[in-house]
Write a protein that holds these residues in place. Structure first.
Motif, PDB file in Angstrom:
ATOM      1  N   THR A 163     -24.347   1.932   1.150  1.00 24.47           N
ATOM      2  CA  THR A 163     -24.387   1.148   2.386  1.00 24.47           C
ATOM      3  C   THR A 163     -24.337  -0.352   2.137  1.00 24.47           C
ATOM      4  O   THR A 163     -23.641  -1.085   2.850  1.00 24.47           O
ATOM      5  CB  THR A 163     -25.653   1.500   3.196  1.00 24.47           C
ATOM      6  OG1 THR A 163     -25.700   2.908   3.384  1.00 24.47           O
ATOM      7  CG2 THR A 163     -25.645   0.793   4.544  1.00 24.47           C
ATOM      8  N   GLU A 164     -25.068  -0.832   1.141  1.00 28.47           N
ATOM      9  CA  GLU A 164     -25.157  -2.279   0.963  1.00 28.47           C
ATOM     10  C   GLU A 164     -23.821  -2.915   0.616  1.00 28.47           C
ATOM     11  O   GLU A 164     -23.589  -4.084   0.898  1.00 28.47           O
ATOM     12  CB  GLU A 164     -26.209  -2.610  -0.094  1.00 28.47           C
ATOM     13  CG  GLU A 164     -27.595  -2.187   0.381  1.00 28.47           C
ATOM     14  CD  GLU A 164     -28.693  -2.588  -0.562  1.00 28.47           C
ATOM     15  OE1 GLU A 164     -29.761  -3.019  -0.085  1.00 28.47           O
ATOM     16  OE2 GLU A 164     -28.499  -2.469  -1.788  1.00 28.47           O
ATOM     17  N   THR A 165     -22.927  -2.145  -0.006  1.00 26.23           N
ATOM     18  CA  THR A 165     -21.638  -2.714  -0.398  1.00 26.23           C
ATOM     19  C   THR A 165     -20.502  -2.283   0.525  1.00 26.23           C
ATOM     20  O   THR A 165     -19.627  -3.081   0.842  1.00 26.23           O
ATOM     21  CB  THR A 165     -21.313  -2.330  -1.865  1.00 26.23           C
ATOM     22  OG1 THR A 165     -22.254  -2.984  -2.714  1.00 26.23           O
ATOM     23  CG2 THR A 165     -19.917  -2.756  -2.252  1.00 26.23           C
ATOM     24  N   ALA A 166     -20.500  -1.029   0.942  1.00 25.47           N
ATOM     25  CA  ALA A 166     -19.393  -0.543   1.784  1.00 25.47           C
ATOM     26  C   ALA A 166     -19.746  -0.538   3.265  1.00 25.47           C
ATOM     27  O   ALA A 166     -18.866  -0.383   4.100  1.00 25.47           O
ATOM     28  CB  ALA A 166     -18.980   0.855   1.353  1.00 25.47           C
ATOM     29  N   GLY A 167     -21.020  -0.712   3.587  1.00 26.36           N
ATOM     30  CA  GLY A 167     -21.433  -0.587   4.982  1.00 26.36           C
ATOM     31  C   GLY A 167     -21.382   0.861   5.439  1.00 26.36           C
ATOM     32  O   GLY A 167     -21.048   1.767   4.672  1.00 26.36           O
ATOM     33  N   PHE A 168     -21.755   1.075   6.708  1.00 28.33           N
ATOM     34  CA  PHE A 168     -21.662   2.420   7.278  1.00 28.33           C
ATOM     35  C   PHE A 168     -20.246   2.757   7.718  1.00 28.33           C
ATOM     36  O   PHE A 168     -19.843   3.911   7.764  1.00 28.33           O
ATOM     37  CB  PHE A 168     -22.583   2.542   8.503  1.00 28.33           C
ATOM     38  CG  PHE A 168     -24.046   2.514   8.187  1.00 28.33           C
ATOM     39  CD1 PHE A 168     -24.675   3.640   7.671  1.00 28.33           C
ATOM     40  CD2 PHE A 168     -24.813   1.380   8.393  1.00 28.33           C
ATOM     41  CE1 PHE A 168     -26.033   3.636   7.380  1.00 28.33           C
ATOM     42  CE2 PHE A 168     -26.174   1.365   8.113  1.00 28.33           C
ATOM     43  CZ  PHE A 168     -26.787   2.495   7.608  1.00 28.33           C
ATOM     44  N   TYR A 169     -19.482   1.724   8.072  1.00 28.93           N
ATOM     45  CA  TYR A 169     -18.221   1.967   8.771  1.00 28.93           C
ATOM     46  C   TYR A 169     -17.066   2.272   7.831  1.00 28.93           C
ATOM     47  O   TYR A 169     -15.967   2.559   8.283  1.00 28.93           O
ATOM     48  CB  TYR A 169     -17.914   0.813   9.713  1.00 28.93           C
ATOM     49  CG  TYR A 169     -18.913   0.743  10.852  1.00 28.93           C
ATOM     50  CD1 TYR A 169     -18.677   1.449  12.021  1.00 28.93           C
ATOM     51  CD2 TYR A 169     -20.104   0.031  10.736  1.00 28.93           C
ATOM     52  CE1 TYR A 169     -19.586   1.429  13.057  1.00 28.93           C
ATOM     53  CE2 TYR A 169     -21.028   0.003  11.765  1.00 28.93           C
ATOM     54  CZ  TYR A 169     -20.769   0.702  12.933  1.00 28.93           C
ATOM     55  OH  TYR A 169     -21.682   0.686  13.957  1.00 28.93           O
ATOM     56  N   ASN A 170     -17.304   2.195   6.543  1.00 28.42           N
ATOM     57  CA  ASN A 170     -16.322   2.723   5.590  1.00 28.42           C
ATOM     58  C   ASN A 170     -16.689   4.123   5.113  1.00 28.42           C
ATOM     59  O   ASN A 170     -16.155   4.604   4.115  1.00 28.42           O
ATOM     60  CB  ASN A 170     -16.161   1.762   4.408  1.00 28.42           C
ATOM     61  CG  ASN A 170     -15.350   0.538   4.789  1.00 28.42           C
ATOM     62  OD1 ASN A 170     -14.268   0.649   5.348  1.00 28.42           O
ATOM     63  ND2 ASN A 170     -15.898  -0.649   4.524  1.00 28.42           N
ATOM     64  N   PRO A 178     -17.747  -0.420  -3.931  1.00 32.43           N
ATOM     65  CA  PRO A 178     -16.939  -1.641  -4.067  1.00 32.43           C
ATOM     66  C   PRO A 178     -15.460  -1.430  -3.712  1.00 32.43           C
ATOM     67  O   PRO A 178     -14.850  -2.314  -3.115  1.00 32.43           O
ATOM     68  CB  PRO A 178     -17.116  -2.016  -5.551  1.00 32.43           C
ATOM     69  CG  PRO A 178     -18.466  -1.471  -5.914  1.00 32.43           C
ATOM     70  CD  PRO A 178     -18.579  -0.183  -5.139  1.00 32.43           C
ATOM     71  N   ALA A 227     -14.159   1.011  -1.604  1.00 29.37           N
ATOM     72  CA  ALA A 227     -14.024   1.274  -0.165  1.00 29.37           C
ATOM     73  C   ALA A 227     -14.407   0.051   0.656  1.00 29.37           C
ATOM     74  O   ALA A 227     -13.981  -0.081   1.801  1.00 29.37           O
ATOM     75  CB  ALA A 227     -14.889   2.469   0.232  1.00 29.37           C
ATOM     76  N   GLY A 228     -15.224  -0.824   0.059  1.00 31.05           N
ATOM     77  CA  GLY A 228     -15.650  -2.027   0.767  1.00 31.05           C
ATOM     78  C   GLY A 228     -14.603  -3.113   0.787  1.00 31.05           C
ATOM     79  O   GLY A 228     -14.864  -4.194   1.328  1.00 31.05           O
ATOM     80  N   VAL A 229     -13.428  -2.855   0.221  1.00 34.39           N
ATOM     81  CA  VAL A 229     -12.385  -3.878   0.280  1.00 34.39           C
ATOM     82  C   VAL A 229     -10.988  -3.309   0.590  1.00 34.39           C
ATOM     83  O   VAL A 229     -10.209  -3.964   1.270  1.00 34.39           O
ATOM     84  CB  VAL A 229     -12.368  -4.739  -1.011  1.00 34.39           C
ATOM     85  CG1 VAL A 229     -11.800  -3.952  -2.195  1.00 34.39           C
ATOM     86  CG2 VAL A 229     -11.590  -6.034  -0.804  1.00 34.39           C
ATOM     87  N   GLU A 280     -28.288   5.089   0.178  1.00 35.06           N
ATOM     88  CA  GLU A 280     -28.926   3.979  -0.549  1.00 35.06           C
ATOM     89  C   GLU A 280     -27.950   3.283  -1.498  1.00 35.06           C
ATOM     90  O   GLU A 280     -28.069   2.100  -1.745  1.00 35.06           O
ATOM     91  CB  GLU A 280     -30.127   4.489  -1.356  1.00 35.06           C
ATOM     92  CG  GLU A 280     -31.312   4.854  -0.489  1.00 35.06           C
ATOM     93  CD  GLU A 280     -32.504   5.332  -1.287  1.00 35.06           C
ATOM     94  OE1 GLU A 280     -33.556   5.610  -0.675  1.00 35.06           O
ATOM     95  OE2 GLU A 280     -32.400   5.439  -2.532  1.00 35.06           O
ATOM     96  N   MET A 281     -27.009   4.041  -2.038  1.00 31.32           N
ATOM     97  CA  MET A 281     -26.132   3.464  -3.051  1.00 31.32           C
ATOM     98  C   MET A 281     -24.781   3.019  -2.523  1.00 31.32           C
ATOM     99  O   MET A 281     -24.023   2.388  -3.253  1.00 31.32           O
ATOM    100  CB  MET A 281     -25.972   4.458  -4.205  1.00 31.32           C
ATOM    101  CG  MET A 281     -27.310   4.680  -4.920  1.00 31.32           C
ATOM    102  SD  MET A 281     -27.133   5.339  -6.599  1.00 31.32           S
ATOM    103  CE  MET A 281     -26.880   7.061  -6.255  1.00 31.32           C
ATOM    104  N   LYS A 289     -11.729   5.281   2.332  1.00 32.50           N
ATOM    105  CA  LYS A 289     -13.021   5.562   2.968  1.00 32.50           C
ATOM    106  C   LYS A 289     -13.805   6.493   2.047  1.00 32.50           C
ATOM    107  O   LYS A 289     -13.229   7.228   1.242  1.00 32.50           O
ATOM    108  CB  LYS A 289     -12.810   6.282   4.318  1.00 32.50           C
ATOM    109  CG  LYS A 289     -12.057   5.462   5.354  1.00 32.50           C
ATOM    110  CD  LYS A 289     -12.933   4.433   6.030  1.00 32.50           C
ATOM    111  CE  LYS A 289     -12.128   3.524   6.969  1.00 32.50           C
ATOM    112  NZ  LYS A 289     -11.259   2.544   6.219  1.00 32.50           N
TER     113      LYS A 289
END
Lengths: 469, 469, 469
Positions: C401-408, C370, C372-374, C398-399, C379
């Motif tokens: 990717t869904e929130t931060a994506g791959f690119y973070n 959460p 890194a996703g904002v 698994e824990m 990163k």
């Protein structure tokens, strides 16, 4: 269909991996059961009396079952759970059984469902799913079997292929049922384990009187620190004379301490005078784990630590029904700081064996596997209590193996009072471990010959080695 | 290829398991949507006006989208997010849309990607992946559709097959849009939910004035504890008259308290005088959860607790753009100690329904499943917010089912303001649950007929039962 | 069989998914190695001398190996681990090798086993499993190869296809080996990284003397706050002149602070006078992370934070053998509150790059993804240390990717001193990532062309971008 338990129960869906799991399981499914930690009643093996009716055997004493039914609005009274004040509860076993059977669907996805179906099929030869419709027929069939000699405790012990089983007795227990087993000449191997919570935890009901009794039993002066420790030594020796190879400690936390002897004596005095505050009580429990570890160095008992349960969470239920009514709730548990005093004292002793269990799975990969993967004295107990389940056991392996390996774990504990479920529990554990190993083989992380060796170790050898049985 | 959403989306790769999942999903995919907790705007259903342009509908208000773009260096101004001081931001919907489309790859692996593709395909009939190349064509197509009657709120409500949807309104809301829906004679079922944070949390902006308003609206003396509680009772009754079956509480922690009435009154007085310290504020929030639970026993509203978010973590963003800008961050949350006062007070009441959500997944297996698996009043809310995702929902089932079963859970909440994404969200949840059930069937942990029953319960029945809809 | 490492190592068992993973891996397996964070010795590349005997190269310095052997009762002395006081330890490489080989089964299921087998096969061309039976033959074969020019550091560097590797040097290091590499005209790209723990952590051995030295080296007055900061600036510039693109900080916690300049100066004075208490030391470390971040804004160094290890947990082992002997144990680590002061100061700066690592996996989904996703400046570092393993890397994806994506995220770090294992570690990471991506494709959560792009990013591009290499 038809069969309640499929041949491939719990094996991976992928055909190739499943075939490996099947092979592994076939090689270990009939190994004898080694049950190094549990809570069956030694009286059963001593007297070999028939078990009660189906509800009295399978439902009333099983907290996994009545907690789920209670959560869905069934009163404990209606399940025959006895009240402390003796106010009446359901006594009709068939009525209790029906209440359970009607709600058996509630257990879908739980290990209770697997253990129960396994028991219905493999112990009682029943092949129809339990439901309101089959409740009576199943009840009658089981009741009839329980009345026969083939279903008495000793016969089941042999049928279950139990090589050795440990019970757990309090420090003040006279072990008379163990004595009776010995006197009977029966060749089943039943050993005890030393559970001294009632004389170690100052918050235990009757702690002070318990220490008086401990003094009487041992002839030691339990009014003083040195005498109190001697009393433990004597009781441990007595338990060892009945086959005990382990002690077991159910503390609220994993906290340990390593006080200087004078400090410990002063602390003991304060508590013995009833002048200890909650911090003293905590510190005393912590200190006693380290004392027990030191005694283990001398007498060879394996030390088991089972921390992290908030016991009797509901005062209303505690007041009406007492302890162990499904209201023990796991809490966050720290190990890295908590175990340090004990590990500083004895953690690098290769001759010591401290087995740690947890109800807090977050500690597996973060704390317990790193600790057990380096301290020679430390081993990881298997997935415990709420986590003694297919997903729980899988997570245990996934989160501990890469850091601690398999050989710092100790095989399976059934940890149960529910004697008829013991084969089911061991079979579920063997299946889950075989499935895990098969996954490693399928991904080429392990050769198949290694997986076979490991399946045997996990199902049988490690428990014997770790518990010195 | 071609299709953005495959028939087998989210189903297990293994062919046998996939076939089971497909069957299960086929039987539930067309069930009506029950949406018992969400944040759509009742004004939409009341006025039935067209939605704005594609960016204004799908990007600007979606914090999942703009937080990810912001994390990769896009300014919120350039995404049209309005500033508090009115300083200018991008107003060109097409420009905003292009910025998003060029960076759509950032969402790979996220649930946003699945919801968005699902919406492109199933709502707008678009089959080309969104990218810089397709941005304009997609924009034009969607803009054209949004201008038609078939894309107005009520038409979509019917097309989405929504049986009932709950919105959420603050305690001071006059529910005029709900009144307008009722007056309009439209037959869509839209109910409200009681969200009293602004009059329960002393740290809420304008708390004191809010309590004055609450007094004016209800005619109760909100200068005193008894009158304040009465005011809540009146508002709850008013909300129930607009269909509310639940209240909803977004506290920073799960802390509850159960003070004696006199103590609570004194605490209230201190806070109402502005003399409360942070500890008082915390205690007051804690006490009010228990008060709300007691009111629920009387009026039947389901109590929802949503704790554990650190709101508005960045002061810079809060100052410029205000609340709800993607800067709410989960924190470690304890439940076992925190909920105890409430559970001691009302936890064994089977007629009460308290639904607990968490942003701290470590509490699933350790705390929440053990609690919900024994307390009749407690149920587990579905995987929430950041965890409302395929992996998050899978972990929820894996970590709760073995201890709490399926029947102490409450089906799915979409919890969204993003109206067009509602069918996508429910379909993703249904697919993940069907995949999970298929896995159990493939491993022989569940019979296929049971899985069918469960798929229906999880997709439809449990939400209706748990929320009394 | 025969081969120690199968073609399909770590790929999913399901045939369809495996085929996708194979394709993805085939496209990235031969990409150059970018190693942006590690601990190899620059002296190796400078002098290009032969490596020592097999045990001295592969066992004695590898804490993953000796910690596991120690946990199973092998003395560190018998593995040749040097004592601090110089008391004798095993010096016979062959004897050490045999002790390891006999117990190689202990590593089943660990990443060490994969790295070691990979190295045996791909570096040394050995195809028989290591065991007591093959110990001597393998030892001889490896010893012979190590004596040849083809196994010198620079030759291996080329053979490993390393495009760039970062070492880590302390702030006081003169970088003479880096200078020597440069002078030698060799074209291998070896850069340094700035690791100032010894002059930032007041609890570090010799902190005060270190600051004196820092002053001498830089000509800055490290007796004062301003001069101390200037000294850092000068050292950072010096490190940048040897290619450094990052700094690295191994604090016990993730705590940060953002004091006013006057307060910071006063704190520094107190500590420099030796008058700081433990709280001051903690606060100073916290403050310095923010100072380093501010310097990064100026000079472009990427800031790496590696918190949460309880170093040297066993005093007995620390006293006899010193640091880094396998007794660093992860602890629970908080990020949401801890990083806030730094994030408040510089977190929304898109030009800053702060890479956070964790040993507490519970923070992945709850806190780090959460955050890194904002936050544009934040990163996520890859799965680290104990979690640099197939299961650990899978859980990371698994824990997060869904929130931060791959690119973070920032690609893979090998983080190792064990030079020969570098290709193994990168290959394992590539395989695990390809397996994860293949799973997404098989479940239709990602298109295959996207997975190919991502596999390339995760194996190569992201590390170069994130570390500005």
């Amino acid at each position: 269909m038809g069969a309640l338990i499929a041949e491939d129960l719990l094996f991976p869906a992928d055909a190739g991996t499943r075939a490996i799991a099947r092979d592994l399981h076939a090689a270990v499914r009939d190994l004898p059961i080694v049950s190094p930690h549990g809570h069956t009643d030694p009286r059963w093996y001593a007297l070999d009396e028939p078990f009660p009716d189906p509800a009295g055997l399978l439902i009333v004493p099983d907290h996994y079952i009545f907690r789920m039914l209670f959560s869905q609005g069934v009163r404990l009274e209606d399940l025959g759970v006895p009240t402390l004040d003796g106010s009446p509860v359901e006594t009709d076993g068939r009525a209790i059984w029906r209440r359970f059977a009607e709600r058996y669907f509630l257990f879908r996805g739980t290990p209770t469902r697997l253990w129960f179906d396994y028991t219905l099929q493999n112990l009682f030869g029943l092949h129809e799913p339990l439901s309101a419709a089959t409740a009576d027929a199943h009840y009658d069939a089981i009741a009839a079997m329980l009345a026969t000699d083939a279903f008495r405790p000793r016969a089941l012990f042999k049928r279950f292929n139990i090589e050795v089983i440990a019970t757990t007795e309090g420090a003040l227990d006279d072990l008379k049922w163990h004595e009776a087993i010995r006197q009977s000449g029966w060749d089943g191997r039943v050993v005890t384990a030393y559970r001294p919570d009632a004389v170690i935890d100052p918050d235990f009901e009757g702690f002070d009187a318990n220490l008086d009794t401990l003094g009487e039993i041992t002839g030691c002066d339990t009014g003083q620190w040195a005498g109190y420790l001697d009393a433990h030594r004597k009781r441990r020796a007595y338990f060892r004379s009945f086959g005990a190879t382990s002690s077991d400690h159910g503390h609220p936390t994993a906290e340990t301490a390593n006080l200087a002897n004078g400090e410990a004596a002063t602390l003991f005095d304060r508590i013995r005078r009833g002048a200890g505050d909650p911090g003293d009580h905590r510190l005393f429990r912590a200190q006693m784990l380290t004392e027990m570890a030191r005694m283990s160095l001398d007498d060879g008992l394996v030390l088991q630590v089972h921390p992290g349960s908030w016991r009797n969470h509901s005062p209303a239920v505690m007041q009406r029904f007492g302890r162990d009514k499904g209201f023990d709730i796991p809490t966050r548990t720290d190990y890295v700081a908590a175990l340090k005093p004990l590990l500083d004292a004895v953690g690098v002793e290769p001759s010591l064996s401290v087995i740690v269990f947890t109800l807090d799975e977050t500690s597996y990969a973060r704390e317990l596997a790193p600790l057990a993967g380096v301290y020679p004295a430390l081993k990881l107990g298997p997935a415990w209590w709420f986590h003694d389940s297919p997903e729980g056991m899988r997570r245990f392996r996934e989160m501990t193996t890469e850091t601690a390996g398999f050989y710092n774990t100790v095989g399976f504990n059934d940890d149960t009072r529910a004697f008829p479920s013991i084969p089911a529990r061991h079979d579920v554990a063997r299946r889950v471990d075989c499935a895990f190993l098969a996954g490693l083989v399928a991904q080429h992380r392990l050769r198949e010959d290694e997986a076979h060796e490991l399946a045997h170790e996990l199902a049988y050898t490690l428990a014997k080695k770790a518990y010195r049985l």
